[in-house]
Design a protein around this motif. Sequence first.
Motif, mmCIF file in Angstrom:
data_model
loop_
_atom_site.group_PDB
_atom_site.id
_atom_site.type_symbol
_atom_site.label_atom_id
_atom_site.label_comp_id
_atom_site.label_asym_id
_atom_site.label_seq_id
_atom_site.Cartn_x
_atom_site.Cartn_y
_atom_site.Cartn_z
ATOM 1 N N GLU A 244 72.943 -1.181 -4.900
ATOM 2 C CA GLU A 244 73.027 -0.100 -3.921
ATOM 3 C C GLU A 244 73.036 1.266 -4.605
ATOM 4 N N GLU A 245 73.824 1.396 -5.660
ATOM 5 C CA GLU A 245 73.877 2.661 -6.369
ATOM 6 C C GLU A 245 72.550 2.974 -7.052
ATOM 7 N N LEU A 246 71.889 1.944 -7.580
ATOM 8 C CA LEU A 246 70.573 2.148 -8.172
ATOM 9 C C LEU A 246 69.578 2.635 -7.119
ATOM 10 N N ARG A 247 69.634 2.045 -5.927
ATOM 11 C CA ARG A 247 68.748 2.470 -4.847
ATOM 12 C C ARG A 247 69.023 3.918 -4.445
ATOM 13 N N ASP A 248 70.293 4.290 -4.420
ATOM 14 C CA ASP A 248 70.637 5.673 -4.087
ATOM 15 C C ASP A 248 70.104 6.650 -5.135
ATOM 16 N N VAL A 249 70.257 6.292 -6.422
ATOM 17 C CA VAL A 249 69.771 7.170 -7.483
ATOM 18 C C VAL A 249 68.260 7.330 -7.408
ATOM 19 N N LEU A 250 67.549 6.222 -7.233
ATOM 20 C CA LEU A 250 66.092 6.302 -7.145
ATOM 21 C C LEU A 250 65.654 7.092 -5.918
ATOM 22 N N GLY A 251 66.405 6.964 -4.823
ATOM 23 C CA GLY A 251 66.066 7.745 -3.631
ATOM 24 C C GLY A 251 66.198 9.231 -3.873
ATOM 25 N N VAL A 252 67.222 9.643 -4.622
ATOM 26 C CA VAL A 252 67.396 11.071 -4.930
ATOM 27 C C VAL A 252 66.314 11.541 -5.892
ATOM 28 N N LEU A 253 66.026 10.753 -6.938
ATOM 29 C CA LEU A 253 65.037 11.155 -7.926
ATOM 30 C C LEU A 253 63.646 11.229 -7.329
ATOM 31 N N ARG A 254 63.342 10.374 -6.348
ATOM 32 C CA ARG A 254 62.041 10.427 -5.692
ATOM 33 C C ARG A 254 61.991 11.445 -4.564
ATOM 34 N N ALA A 255 63.120 12.049 -4.273
ATOM 35 C CA ALA A 255 63.217 13.049 -3.197
ATOM 36 C C ALA A 255 62.685 12.469 -1.896
ATOM 37 N N ASP A 256 63.216 11.315 -1.517
ATOM 38 C CA ASP A 256 62.791 10.644 -0.292
ATOM 39 C C ASP A 256 63.130 11.508 0.917
ATOM 40 N N PRO A 257 62.125 11.966 1.700
ATOM 41 C CA PRO A 257 62.453 12.763 2.884
ATOM 42 C C PRO A 257 63.177 11.917 3.924
ATOM 43 N N GLY A 258 64.192 12.484 4.486
ATOM 44 C CA GLY A 258 64.936 11.783 5.535
ATOM 45 C C GLY A 258 66.027 10.889 5.013
ATOM 46 N N ARG A 259 66.080 10.714 3.694
ATOM 47 C CA ARG A 259 67.123 9.844 3.129
ATOM 48 C C ARG A 259 68.313 10.716 2.748
ATOM 49 N N PRO A 260 69.482 10.474 3.295
ATOM 50 C CA PRO A 260 70.638 11.317 2.964
ATOM 51 C C PRO A 260 71.026 11.147 1.506
ATOM 52 N N GLU A 261 71.423 12.245 0.898
ATOM 53 C CA GLU A 261 71.846 12.194 -0.500
ATOM 54 C C GLU A 261 73.224 11.553 -0.608
ATOM 55 N N PRO A 262 73.378 10.598 -1.509
ATOM 56 C CA PRO A 262 74.675 9.933 -1.634
ATOM 57 C C PRO A 262 75.714 10.912 -2.149
ATOM 58 N N PRO A 263 76.986 10.667 -1.829
ATOM 59 C CA PRO A 263 78.041 11.571 -2.306
ATOM 60 C C PRO A 263 78.119 11.568 -3.827
ATOM 61 N N GLN A 264 78.225 12.762 -4.394
ATOM 62 C CA GLN A 264 78.295 12.884 -5.841
ATOM 63 C C GLN A 264 79.711 12.573 -6.331
ATOM 64 N N PRO A 265 79.834 12.010 -7.543
ATOM 65 C CA PRO A 265 81.160 11.747 -8.096
ATOM 66 C C PRO A 265 81.964 13.039 -8.216
ATOM 67 N N SER A 266 83.253 12.954 -7.975
ATOM 68 C CA SER A 266 84.125 14.122 -8.045
ATOM 69 C C SER A 266 85.506 13.671 -8.492
ATOM 70 N N LEU A 267 86.388 14.653 -8.653
ATOM 71 C CA LEU A 267 87.748 14.352 -9.075
ATOM 72 C C LEU A 267 88.485 13.519 -8.031
ATOM 73 N N ASP A 268 88.156 13.707 -6.766
ATOM 74 C CA ASP A 268 88.833 12.965 -5.702
ATOM 75 C C ASP A 268 88.491 11.480 -5.703
ATOM 76 N N ARG A 269 87.361 11.114 -6.315
ATOM 77 C CA ARG A 269 86.930 9.714 -6.293
ATOM 78 C C ARG A 269 87.414 8.928 -7.508
ATOM 79 N N ILE A 270 88.189 9.564 -8.384
ATOM 80 C CA ILE A 270 88.695 8.853 -9.564
ATOM 81 C C ILE A 270 89.620 7.703 -9.177
#
Length: 398
Positions: A244-270
Amino acid sequence: MNTDVAPRLGGWQQQWQQTWRVVAAAALGIPFWVSTGAALPRGCATDTCSWLVSGDPLVALGCLTALLWRRRFPLAVAIAVAIASGASTLAVGAALLALCSISTRRRPVEIGVVTLVYVAASQLTLVLYPIESPPGTLWLQLALPTLSAGIAVAMGVAIGAGRGEVRSLRERAESAEREQTARAEQARALERNRIAREMHDVLAHRISLVAMQAGVLDHRRNLTTEENRTLIRGIADGSHQALEELRDVLGVLRADPGRPEPPQPSLDRIPELVADARTSGLDVTLTTTVTGRPSDVVGRTCYRVIQEGLTNAAKHAPGAPVHITVEGTAGGELHVSVHNSPATTTTPQPPASGFGLLGLAERITLAGGKLSHHPTHDGGYALTAHLPWPNHDHEKRS
């Protein structure tokens, strides 16, 4: 276009341009020749006047032929044709073309020398042909050649300026194309590095935990049915999350239109990252003393440091306790430390890429921080990062 045909077309084009310019120079000399014949006295068909129909065209023909070498020997041809035009009114067109051609070089000394030679040679016509001139017309005899020479020089300078502009534009276009190619290569290299970094960050952690669970399942023969089921479920869940995470990364790198960007890692997700590691079998403790909320870049970098530390602990120190410390405050630094004790079990280690710490060091350098990693005195390993945390609120108030 065929590479063999293009040079032939270029050669034909240059030959055609050379031909029509010589023809235009010959046509330009005809009015001077006819006007000179009309100005001669009636019955002047012998002696000096015979030069008009015999020698004058031959000299003009020689001048037109010499024009074919004007680009190879511009100054010599221009001076020779200018001098010869004094003995041939039909060669005046050739002299003006030579003067126009050398003016395209935009060299004032050359232009001045050829112009003076042309104007001086034009006065030989009055000596060669018995043309009666009214008294006081010397200025007119000098003004007409000077005016024609000035027109030729102006045309030549304008043509030279146009050629220079075209040459400059062509050089700019070639330079811009080279720069664009270099920028494209740099962008591709940066994109490859970004893809490699994101792929490592996303997959290495998950796959390491899956490999650790599979190693435990393979080497521990005394596990209960419930423990086996828990490990198998953890392997399945970890593999599914990795995909799932791999699919999300590839979706962002391919700039898939209409695909929501997955939440980026942050301090709150530690805490969520630590909980996943505990579920996978790691003995992890987390101590957090953070005052305030850092920027997204600092929080994301902190998350990646802890993720890399947990990944390396799962690979190289299976079963060892891992202690994570996060502390800092706005206006100072954010300190992150991941320390693991020596391994307590022996399991086959998954293949390592060797780029995890290199990519992490690059991330921290871009964020303006420092990274250190080294073995500890107790046989474990410590990964420490210091990230700058400017006080933006204070800056805004000031």
